[in-house]
Scaffold this motif. Sequence first.
Motif, PDB file in Angstrom:
ATOM      1  N   LEU A  20     -10.431  -5.560   8.822  1.00 36.74           N
ATOM      2  CA  LEU A  20     -10.451  -5.738   7.382  1.00 36.74           C
ATOM      3  C   LEU A  20      -9.483  -6.850   6.990  1.00 36.74           C
ATOM      4  O   LEU A  20      -8.435  -7.014   7.607  1.00 36.74           O
ATOM      5  N   SER A  21      -9.866  -7.578   5.951  1.00 42.71           N
ATOM      6  CA  SER A  21      -9.004  -8.620   5.400  1.00 42.71           C
ATOM      7  C   SER A  21      -8.886  -8.418   3.897  1.00 42.71           C
ATOM      8  O   SER A  21      -9.814  -7.926   3.250  1.00 42.71           O
ATOM      9  N   CYS A  22      -7.761  -8.831   3.354  1.00 45.71           N
ATOM     10  CA  CYS A  22      -7.544  -8.749   1.908  1.00 45.71           C
ATOM     11  C   CYS A  22      -6.717  -9.954   1.485  1.00 45.71           C
ATOM     12  O   CYS A  22      -5.627 -10.183   2.023  1.00 45.71           O
ATOM     13  N   VAL A  23      -7.250 -10.691   0.514  1.00 45.06           N
ATOM     14  CA  VAL A  23      -6.569 -11.869  -0.006  1.00 45.06           C
ATOM     15  C   VAL A  23      -6.140 -11.623  -1.443  1.00 45.06           C
ATOM     16  O   VAL A  23      -6.966 -11.207  -2.275  1.00 45.06           O
ATOM     17  N   ALA A  24      -4.876 -11.882  -1.721  1.00 43.95           N
ATOM     18  CA  ALA A  24      -4.358 -11.794  -3.083  1.00 43.95           C
ATOM     19  C   ALA A  24      -4.338 -13.188  -3.693  1.00 43.95           C
ATOM     20  O   ALA A  24      -3.916 -14.154  -3.048  1.00 43.95           O
ATOM     21  N   SER A  25      -4.809 -13.272  -4.944  1.00 49.38           N
ATOM     22  CA  SER A  25      -4.828 -14.575  -5.614  1.00 49.38           C
ATOM     23  C   SER A  25      -4.458 -14.398  -7.084  1.00 49.38           C
ATOM     24  O   SER A  25      -4.500 -13.296  -7.618  1.00 49.38           O
ATOM     25  N   GLY A  26      -4.121 -15.521  -7.716  1.00 43.79           N
ATOM     26  CA  GLY A  26      -3.771 -15.475  -9.125  1.00 43.79           C
ATOM     27  C   GLY A  26      -2.308 -15.805  -9.341  1.00 43.79           C
ATOM     28  O   GLY A  26      -1.706 -16.578  -8.600  1.00 43.79           O
ATOM     29  N   SER A  27      -1.726 -15.181 -10.361  1.00 46.11           N
ATOM     30  CA  SER A  27      -0.338 -15.451 -10.739  1.00 46.11           C
ATOM     31  C   SER A  27       0.607 -14.653  -9.836  1.00 46.11           C
ATOM     32  O   SER A  27       0.999 -13.536 -10.156  1.00 46.11           O
ATOM     33  N   ILE A  28       0.965 -15.253  -8.704  1.00 46.73           N
ATOM     34  CA  ILE A  28       1.803 -14.580  -7.714  1.00 46.73           C
ATOM     35  C   ILE A  28       3.091 -15.348  -7.526  1.00 46.73           C
ATOM     36  O   ILE A  28       3.070 -16.500  -7.110  1.00 46.73           O
ATOM     37  N   PHE A  29       4.209 -14.673  -7.828  1.00 45.51           N
ATOM     38  CA  PHE A  29       5.523 -15.248  -7.586  1.00 45.51           C
ATOM     39  C   PHE A  29       6.088 -14.728  -6.269  1.00 45.51           C
ATOM     40  O   PHE A  29       6.662 -15.465  -5.484  1.00 45.51           O
ATOM     41  N   SER A  30       5.884 -13.430  -6.042  1.00 46.29           N
ATOM     42  CA  SER A  30       6.404 -12.816  -4.827  1.00 46.29           C
ATOM     43  C   SER A  30       5.616 -11.549  -4.509  1.00 46.29           C
ATOM     44  O   SER A  30       5.190 -10.844  -5.405  1.00 46.29           O
ATOM     45  N   ILE A  31       5.432 -11.297  -3.213  1.00 43.13           N
ATOM     46  CA  ILE A  31       4.802 -10.062  -2.749  1.00 43.13           C
ATOM     47  C   ILE A  31       5.785  -9.371  -1.821  1.00 43.13           C
ATOM     48  O   ILE A  31       6.220  -9.989  -0.838  1.00 43.13           O
ATOM     49  N   ASN A  32       6.124  -8.120  -2.092  1.00 46.75           N
ATOM     50  CA  ASN A  32       7.054  -7.477  -1.172  1.00 46.75           C
ATOM     51  C   ASN A  32       6.397  -6.448  -0.273  1.00 46.75           C
ATOM     52  O   ASN A  32       6.954  -6.102   0.768  1.00 46.75           O
ATOM     53  N   VAL A  33       5.221  -5.944  -0.645  1.00 48.51           N
ATOM     54  CA  VAL A  33       4.502  -5.013   0.226  1.00 48.51           C
ATOM     55  C   VAL A  33       3.004  -5.237   0.062  1.00 48.51           C
ATOM     56  O   VAL A  33       2.520  -5.432  -1.057  1.00 48.51           O
ATOM     57  N   MET A  34       2.286  -5.199   1.172  1.00 47.95           N
ATOM     58  CA  MET A  34       0.825  -5.140   1.153  1.00 47.95           C
ATOM     59  C   MET A  34       0.401  -4.038   2.106  1.00 47.95           C
ATOM     60  O   MET A  34       1.101  -3.750   3.082  1.00 47.95           O
ATOM     61  N   GLY A  35      -0.723  -3.425   1.814  1.00 51.35           N
ATOM     62  CA  GLY A  35      -1.144  -2.344   2.689  1.00 51.35           C
ATOM     63  C   GLY A  35      -2.559  -1.895   2.431  1.00 51.35           C
ATOM     64  O   GLY A  35      -3.289  -2.511   1.648  1.00 51.35           O
ATOM     65  N   TRP A  36      -2.914  -0.824   3.122  1.00 50.73           N
ATOM     66  CA  TRP A  36      -4.255  -0.266   3.042  1.00 50.73           C
ATOM     67  C   TRP A  36      -4.171   1.239   2.810  1.00 50.73           C
ATOM     68  O   TRP A  36      -3.391   1.939   3.479  1.00 50.73           O
ATOM     69  N   TYR A  37      -4.965   1.703   1.879  1.00 47.49           N
ATOM     70  CA  TYR A  37      -5.184   3.121   1.657  1.00 47.49           C
ATOM     71  C   TYR A  37      -6.658   3.400   1.938  1.00 47.49           C
ATOM     72  O   TYR A  37      -7.475   2.482   1.984  1.00 47.49           O
ATOM     73  N   ARG A  38      -6.985   4.658   2.111  1.00 51.43           N
ATOM     74  CA  ARG A  38      -8.392   5.035   2.264  1.00 51.43           C
ATOM     75  C   ARG A  38      -8.647   6.350   1.551  1.00 51.43           C
ATOM     76  O   ARG A  38      -7.750   7.168   1.359  1.00 51.43           O
ATOM     77  N   GLN A  39      -9.906   6.509   1.155  1.00 53.12           N
ATOM     78  CA  GLN A  39     -10.318   7.740   0.492  1.00 53.12           C
ATOM     79  C   GLN A  39     -11.682   8.158   1.008  1.00 53.12           C
ATOM     80  O   GLN A  39     -12.665   7.427   0.843  1.00 53.12           O
TER      81      GLN A  39
END
Length: 121
Positions: A20-39
């Motif tokens: 799986l891949s996930c790209v964050a875009s838009g107004s981003i100054f800083s990211i301190n955590v990225m992750g995956w949840y499932r349901q």
Amino acid sequence: QVQLVESGGGLVQAGGSLRLSCVASGSIFSINVMGWYRQAPGKQRELVAAINSGGATDYADSVKGRFTISSDNAKNTVYLQMNSLKPEDTAVYYCYAHIHSGTQYGFVDYWGQGTQVTVSS
């Protein structure tokens, strides 16, 4: 505005792999955590794996040794390599990120739209 866009879900046989891949875009100054949840159907959303900006990782016990989370900070992208998949891994997988957009609101949680992972027995 910030968007998270996931890709890579699908149907796979037990024992198989998906990435799986996930790209964050838009107004981003800083990211301190990225992750995956499932349901899974009828179940609560649960953390699968997370990675912070320093590279520290955390995994659910049920996926340790089978899943690997990684990130490319320059691309604001997080990956989840899933090996030895089991039918119980079937769920909608959601990307998550804790992002600061440079505003007075500080860090805010953002979610992707989800991608289906189905593991057949």
